[in-house]
Design a protein around this motif. Sequence first.
Motif: not given
Lengths: 111, 117
Positions: B1-30
């Motif tokens: 299978s493919a092992v996928i991790s995401q950061k952050p797992s959860r967040d609480i944010c204020q209106r009007g702000t921005s959040l960047t979510i990261q995704c990392q895979v354990d192998s190359q995928v198209t």
Amino acid sequence: KQEVTQIPAALSVPEGENLVLNCSFTDSAIYNLQWFRQDPGKGLTSLLLIQSSQREQTSGRLNASLDKSSGRSTLYIAASQPGDSATYLCAAFNAGNMLTFGGGTRLMVKP
Amino acid sequence: SAVISQKPSRDICQRGTSLTIQCQVDSQVTMMFWYRQQPGQSLTLIATANQGSEATYESGFVIDKFPISRPNLTFSTLTVSNMSPEDSSIYLCSVVKSLAGGPNEQFFGPGTRLTVL
């Protein structure tokens, strides 16, 4: 455009029962159909994948069938356990690696 | 299978702000995909992210609101911009892989649970 429907939306059964979850899709030109499990607030775990040329797949107490001509798939869970409680999602895989999800069936297995 | 991790797992944010979510895979995928799951709902595809090209967005989603980066074959980010409470959802990263010459199968990360106040 592919549309996927799951019935029932929610199901509550006593432990030990055998049960069937239903999934229907409108476009039969699918590459495969996947069943997923999702626990509350979590990601998706792939349970079974049935290729378009196959009729069924089995994994432990789970059996999934596929009837492309009628646009239907079923997930059969034998001897249900409280640990099976989760949302079950089916998804049809079409051209362009497009995955279309059904609305899910929320299953509760009571001890 | 493919092992996928995401950061952050959860967040609480204020209106009007921005959040960047990261995704990392354990192998190359198209192809990598970003989905949104609003409370009590099923998954909706936001966009498809291919390395070396701009992301392809689904109807109802625009690049200004959900900019995506795909710098290499194992990593992607999704930004939720100028957030409002309606953006409160679980955001999921997904990849398609063919295992041992078998059919294409889709795998999902654990999700990022976003709450916007």
